[in-house]
Design an enzyme around this catalytic site. Structure first.
Site, PDB file in Angstrom:
ATOM      1  CD  GLU A  23     -26.991   2.983 -19.772  1.00 28.40           C
ATOM      2  OE1 GLU A  23     -25.787   2.767 -19.578  1.00 28.40           O
ATOM      3  OE2 GLU A  23     -27.741   3.411 -18.867  1.00 28.40           O
ATOM      4  CG  ASP A  69     -24.552  -0.744 -19.294  1.00 25.07           C
ATOM      5  OD1 ASP A  69     -24.171  -1.885 -18.991  1.00 25.07           O
ATOM      6  OD2 ASP A  69     -24.747   0.149 -18.456  1.00 25.07           O
ATOM      7  CB  CYS A  90     -20.985   9.570 -20.316  1.00 21.00           C
ATOM      8  SG  CYS A  90     -22.382   8.471 -20.167  1.00 21.00           S
ATOM      9  CG  HIS A 106      -2.139  -0.903   0.890  1.00 16.80           C
ATOM     10  ND1 HIS A 106      -2.652  -1.781   1.804  1.00 16.80           N
ATOM     11  CD2 HIS A 106      -2.861  -1.051  -0.236  1.00 16.80           C
ATOM     12  CE1 HIS A 106      -3.659  -2.427   1.254  1.00 16.80           C
ATOM     13  NE2 HIS A 106      -3.813  -1.997   0.016  1.00 16.80           N
TER      14      HIS A 106
HETATM   15  C1  PEP Z   1     -22.151   3.165 -19.693  1.00 11.17           C
HETATM   16  O1  PEP Z   1     -22.860   2.168 -19.592  1.00 11.17           O
HETATM   17  O2  PEP Z   1     -21.435   3.397 -20.673  1.00 11.17           O
HETATM   18  C2  PEP Z   1     -22.112   4.142 -18.593  1.00 11.17           C
HETATM   19  C3  PEP Z   1     -21.471   5.278 -18.700  1.00 11.17           C
HETATM   20  O3  PEP Z   1     -22.711   3.791 -17.438  1.00 11.17           O
HETATM   21  P1  PEP Z   1     -22.078   2.763 -16.374  1.00 11.17           P
HETATM   22  O4  PEP Z   1     -20.690   2.422 -16.836  1.00 11.17           O
HETATM   23  O5  PEP Z   1     -22.121   3.455 -15.069  1.00 11.17           O
HETATM   24  O6  PEP Z   1     -23.019   1.608 -16.461  1.00 11.17           O
HETATM   25 MG    MG Z   2     -24.431   2.082 -18.073  1.00 14.75          MG
END
Ligand code: PEP
Ligand code: MG
Length: 837
Positions: A694, A718, A765, A452
């Site tokens: 997604e 996703d 994202c 650590h």
């Molecule tokens: C995704 O699914 O791309 C996303 C940004 O959400 P998470 O990774 O939190 O499921």
């Molecule tokens: Mg997601």
């Protein structure tokens, strides 16, 4: 030949077992008994001193195996080990095998000239034949004796078998989560590493769980007995199948670096632990160690109270330290101290110390020291370098309590001049206190890259080499040394030419870092003037400043579920309001997009007690949970809305698959707005409302969905797993869920086209947006915003800055026609202007 010692409460029993065993080998093995006590009134008992003498009487360099009956026999045998010389102790092994069967097997094996490991293995397996003959069946529900640390219970127990899949197995952090989850239930719970041993350990003991040495791919058995056994097993199962909530990057962070320890002429080599070149004068660090000689106490009650008080103070100190590290370094690094805190409530340590105080009338200091030393030894005996390195954590916690008990203050690590710290070992707490402006580099004799201390040095950005030859400790303070934390090389008093060369390299590294930092603070604008907004993905307050420091122009995804984890119940509206305001005020005037609670899949919320599902990613997750629990959603929306009159906040809903869902979510939003309106609570009525795209169904329906919202945010993580039908957490298929697959890229294109058609903006994202290689494709397809991991911001902005829109559009057009993710990567790397990696 290996010697055998038989420990029992009863002299007659021990003598009988010895006779029976020796008769099998015609007395060929050296054995001794340590049994009963010198009290004619009550002759049953065990005595550590007697065991020590018995061990001495049969001791040879080939070692001694000690077999015991039960209860205090085990404690006495452990105590006897403390009386032995260090080198002898390593060769004496306590064996958990049953006394009669184990002794016979051990004696027979020793007579055959077997080594100590073979004798132990034979003794441990001595019940197998009996078990095979007598046990009726092995099923999911059956009766097993639960072997807890100091208790033996036999009752109906349920047992489940699972395979551990996260990269580092049950290392400190997952083990801490496992123990914390098990401890929430009243049932007695044990854990067994089926792949390695038949021994079960107490699932509520952090040290017993870690020293079980569970690795990726091992099968474990979890048994629970008690009123809430079913719930306990469900919660633990959920934890294991969700890979303990570890993301791939967290798993990789725990991945041991290669251990390349060699010494070579004049220069030293160690294990690279934290990158960067450091040059400077040495400061040798000698920690204040509380030296203790063992004493008997005269008032066990008082000693126990002293120990409890010291443990309580140590807990408070660790909580403060954890808080500081979370604020200054990061939440992930701060979890190191959770494992320390668990050590302080670990029954394998605390209860064992209590017994030494009451049963052996040791004073608090001696009892604590003995128990900590034993735990440290059991870690050091492990082969796995990662688990072995955990010995430093236990030693650290142990010293903290000892210092509190003895009043020895810890040595401050406060440097007057910038210098390179040379130390035998640094505890994680000591490392966490280092000031990166004063500590140019760290050189440690002990340690591994995954200790650590190594992890913290990396987070603090201090170059470090560990596992270096101890000759470094002979240096005078002020001697100039240099180290390269990337190669593990250390130079003592480097020659002038060498020094100049190292200085040039160091300055070049600093220059590149500085350049990246500066670029990260500039907006991302293509060569022909198109601006792309680059914002960050964060999980909580601690990440907000980090995001800004890395150049984020706001937050495109607050994974709000992290505010719901690590607690016992749902956060209230006020608690959420406080968190959202704290984050928004750090980011202000930049915008913040809050995604409503997105649980399920690999993010279970333990206190909702949801039964495990056969296909969690196709199950009750995201918006599906929220629409089934409208009060949870409404509370969150009220808290979000109440932040909007002060800060630029947007909201978005996760996992929308159909129109019905987004409409239902908006209805709950309207209810929350109406309630606030009626109560005269201010909020921004025109807050932007978006949704994550997604789920493939949402892509197919994007035209219609776009009419319902102000923006789309594409979750490529996703989206990839659903388009490619491959579970993102299953290592066997996770690589298929690659967002560079043309199939996924076509879905992104379709979504952007629908959004354009309806006049709404689109962000990405998912992790794809954090790849500098993906920037040409995403910009070419027409995204307006990239929401990414803070450390990737500099590189992605640089990638955008090298583009021309026309060129990006041509790249996007071409890659959609390619056959595979590999071909896409290759094409972009070749055709995007400049370097994109
Ligand atoms: C995704 O699914 O791309 C996303 C940004 O959400 P998470 O990774 O939190 O499921
Ligand atoms: Mg997601």
């Amino acid at each position: 030949m290996v010697g055998i010692v038989i420990v029992s409460h009863s002299k007659k029993l021990a003598a009988g077992v010895e006779e029976l065993a020796q008769q099998m080998v015609q007395g060929a093995v050296r054995s001794a008994i340590a049994a009963g006590i010198d009290d004619p009134e009550n002759p049953f008992g065990t005595d550590a001193m007697q065991i020590y003498h018995a061990i001495e009487s049969v001791y040879s360099d080939e070692g001694v195996v000690v077999l015991m009956d039960l209860g205090s026999a085990i404690l006495s045998a452990e105590m006897a080990l403390e009386f032995l010389q260090e080198d002898q102790r390593d060769k004496v092994r306590l064996c958990e095998a049953p006394l009669v069967e184990g002794t016979i097997a051990a004696v027979v094996q020793a007579a055959n000239g077997a080594n100590i490991e073979q004798v132990l293995a034979e003794a441990r397996g001595s019940l197998a034949a009996k078990t095979a003959q007598l046990s009726g069946f092995v099923g999911v529900t059956h009766t097993v004796p639960l072997q807890l640390s100091n208790v033996e219970v036999e009752q109906a127990s349920k047992e489940i078998y699972l395979s551990v899949q996260n990269q580092m197995g049950l290392h400190a952090r997952p083990a801490a989560k496992f123990v914390a989850t098990a401890s929430r239930f009243q049932s007695d719970i044990t854990l067994r590493n089926v792949t390695v041993t038949s021994e079960s350990v107490n699932a509520k003991s952090i040290n017993q769980v870690i020293t079980l040495g569970v690795h990726q791919g091992d099968e474990i058995a979890i048994a629970a007995a008690g009123n809430d056994a079913t719930e306990a097993l469900a919660a633990l199962q959920q934890l294991v199948v969700s890979n303990f909530g570890e993301t791939i990057s967290q798993s990789l962070a725990a991945n041991p670096l290669p251990e390349t320890l060699t010494a070579a002429n004049g220069q030293l080599w160690g294990i690279p632990a934290s990158p960067g070149i450091a040059i400077g004068p040495v400061i040798l660090y000698q920690p204040a160690v509380a030296e203790v000689t063992e004493h008997l106490g005269d008032n066990p009650q008082e000693s126990w109270q002293q120990l409890q008080d010291a443990i309580a103070t140590a807990c408070q100190e660790l909580q403060t330290l954890r808080h500081q590290v979370a604020e200054q370094v990061g939440e992930e690094e701060a979890t190191i101290f959770d494992a320390h805190l668990l050590c302080l409530s670990d029954p394998a340590i605390v209860e064992a110390a209590r017994q030494r105080i009451f049963d052996y009338t040791l004073d608090a200091v001696s009892a604590w020291k003995v128990v900590v030393a034993r735990t440290v030894r059991s870690y050091e005996a492990l082969k796995d370098p990662y688990l072995k390195a955990r010995a430093a954590d236990v030693r650290d916690v142990g010293q903290r309590v000892l210092r509190l008990l003895t009043g020895v203050a810890s040595t401050p690590l406060d440097f007057k001049q910038p210098a390179i710290l040379v130390a035998t070992d640094l505890t994680p707490s000591e490392t966490a206190h280092l000031n990166p402006r004063k500590v140019l580099g760290i050189c440690m004799i002990a340690g591994g890259a995954t200790s650590h201390s190594g992890i913290l040095a990396r987070s603090l950005g201090i170059p470090a080499v560990v596992g270096v030859d101890a000759e470094l400790l002979g240096l005078e303070n002020g001697t100039v040394i240099a180290l390269d934390g990337e190669t593990g090389q250390v130079w003592v008093q480097p020659e002038e030419a060498e020094l100049r060369d190292l200085q040039t390299q160091r300055d070049r590294q600093r220059h590149v870092q500085q350049e990246q930092r500066t670029a990260a603070q500039q907006p991302a604008v293509t060569q022909d003037g198109r601006s792309i907004k680059v914002v960050a993905n964060i999980g909580g307050v601690a990440d907000a400043q980090v995001a800004l420091d890395n150049g984020a122009e706001g937050v495109g995804l607050l994974r709000s579920e992290f505010l719901y984890f690590d607690r016992e119940s749902l956060p209230t509206e006020e608690e959420q309001l406080e968190q959202y305001e704290a984050i928004a005020s750090i980011l202000s005037p930049h915008p913040l997009i809050i995604r409503t609670l997105d649980i399920g899949g690999d993010k279970p919320l333990s206190y909702l007690n949801v039964a495990p599902e056969p296909n969690p990613f196709l199950g009750w997750r995201g918006i599906r949970c929220l629409l089934d629990c409208p009060d949870i959603l409404k509370t969150q929306l009220r808290a979000i809305l109440r932040t909007t009159h002060k800060y630029p906040i947007k909201v978005m809903f996760p996992m929308i698959a159909c129109l019905k869902e987004i409409r239902a979510a908006k209805e709950i939003l309207a209810t929350a707005q109406a309630e606030l309106y009626r109560a005269g609570i201010p909020f921004n009525e025109s807050m932007e409302v978006g949704m994550m795209v997604e789920v493939p169904a949402a892509v197919a329906m994007a035209e219609k969905l776009a009419a319902e919202v102000d923006f789309f945010s594409i979750g490529t993580n996703d989206l990839s797993q659903y388009v490619m039908a491959s579970d993102r957490t299953n290592p066997k298929v996770a690589t298929l869920a690659d967002a560079f697959e043309p199939a996924v890229l076509r879905m992104i294109q379709q979504t952007i086209q629908a959004a354009r058609h309806r006049g709404i903006w689109v962000g990405v994202c998912g992790e794809l947006a954090s790849s500098p290689l993906a920037a040409p494709i995403l910009v070419g397809l027409g995204v307006d915003e990239l929401s990414i991991n803070p450390p990737a911001i500099g590189a992605v902005k640089a990638s955008v800055g090298r583009l021309r829109i026309e060129n990006a559009q041509a790249i996007a057009h071409e890659v959609l026609q390619l056959n595979s993710a590999e071909a896409v990567r290759e094409y972009v790397a070749k055709n995007a202007r400049g370097s994109t990696t």
